[in-house]
Write a protein that holds these residues in place. Structure first.
Motif, PDB file in Angstrom:
ATOM      1  N   UNK A  61       0.835  -1.194   0.000  1.00 46.55           N
ATOM      2  CA  UNK A  61       0.000   0.000   0.000  1.00 46.55           C
ATOM      3  C   UNK A  61       0.877   1.254   0.000  1.00 46.55           C
ATOM      4  N   UNK A  62       1.937   1.270   0.805  1.00 44.18           N
ATOM      5  CA  UNK A  62       2.811   2.450   0.894  1.00 44.18           C
ATOM      6  C   UNK A  62       3.605   2.692  -0.387  1.00 44.18           C
ATOM      7  N   UNK A  63       3.677   1.696  -1.285  1.00 46.68           N
ATOM      8  CA  UNK A  63       4.484   1.815  -2.499  1.00 46.68           C
ATOM      9  C   UNK A  63       3.664   2.211  -3.728  1.00 46.68           C
ATOM     10  N   UNK A  64       2.358   2.339  -3.583  1.00 46.95           N
ATOM     11  CA  UNK A  64       1.509   2.719  -4.713  1.00 46.95           C
ATOM     12  C   UNK A  64       1.661   4.203  -5.033  1.00 46.95           C
ATOM     13  N   UNK A  65       1.542   4.527  -6.288  1.00 43.33           N
ATOM     14  CA  UNK A  65       1.643   5.926  -6.714  1.00 43.33           C
ATOM     15  C   UNK A  65       0.587   6.784  -6.017  1.00 43.33           C
ATOM     16  N   UNK A  66      -0.621   6.270  -5.882  1.00 43.13           N
ATOM     17  CA  UNK A  66      -1.689   7.044  -5.237  1.00 43.13           C
ATOM     18  C   UNK A  66      -1.326   7.400  -3.797  1.00 43.13           C
TER      19      UNK A  66
END
Length: 188
Positions: free
Chosen positions: A69-74
């Motif tokens: 989750x922390x690595x998503x662009x969003x």
């Protein structure tokens, strides 16, 4: 005529010409896992919320492909430090803070930058990864599963996707090593 003992001495190579290339090759082979071993030895344990997919590779066996989750662009776009120039592919540093209360809960992303942050608080950690324009690749996206527990893990992940988190060691330079996978209170 030269004796056989004289010929063998003239035609032989100095010992260092044998040992030096051998030691260099051995050194290269040992350096490959050494970085991962260093991270496991000196790293701090953190937990990351995952977004798993479960492919099956016939050549390598069963593994879970993990997204974070922390690595998503969003997620990255919402963080302090995000600038339009970070949209291009390259190395990014993700600043993380520990959860409040239970230390086995996922860590929170609190900043992003192109450079290693210099003003980290003692409890904060940094993950270094390659941003490809859509997500930050941390080098911990695959978790290999022993065949004996594969079906149980797959069932747990499908049943409790939001309770799936990765146990990760992070060294002082931001390099990550995947240690284990948790689904709820069960560690794989």
């Amino acid at each position: 005529m030269a004796s056989p003992s004289n010929l063998s001495q003239k035609g032989s190579l100095p010992k260092w010409r044998f040992w030096l290339p051998l030691l260099l090759q051995l050194g290269i082979v040992l350096l490959i896992p050494a970085r991962q071993a260093l991270t496991l030895a000196v790293g701090t344990t953190i937990y990351l919320q995952t977004a798993p997919v479960d492919p099956y590779d016939l050549l390598r066996g069963r593994y879970v492909t993990l997204g974070y989750v922390v690595a998503r662009r969003s997620t990255l776009e919402q963080l302090p430090g995000w600038l339009p120039d970070l949209e291009t592919p390259g190395i990014l540093y993700l600043r993380l803070a520990p959860p409040e209360g239970d230390p086995t809960q996922p860590w929170r992303a609190i900043g992003v930058s192109r450079e290693m942050p210099k003003d980290l608080q003692p409890e904060e950690k940094v993950l270094r990864g390659w941003f490809d324009g859509q997500q930050l690749k941390l080098g911990i996206e695959e978790f290999f599963i022993p065949e004996a527990i594969g079906d149980a893990l797959e069932e747990d992940i499908r049943r409790y996707p939001k309770a799936t988190r990765a146990e990760v060691k992070v060294d002082p330079w931001g390099k990550a090593a995947l240690v284990g996978l948790w689904v709820g209170e069960h560690r794989y």
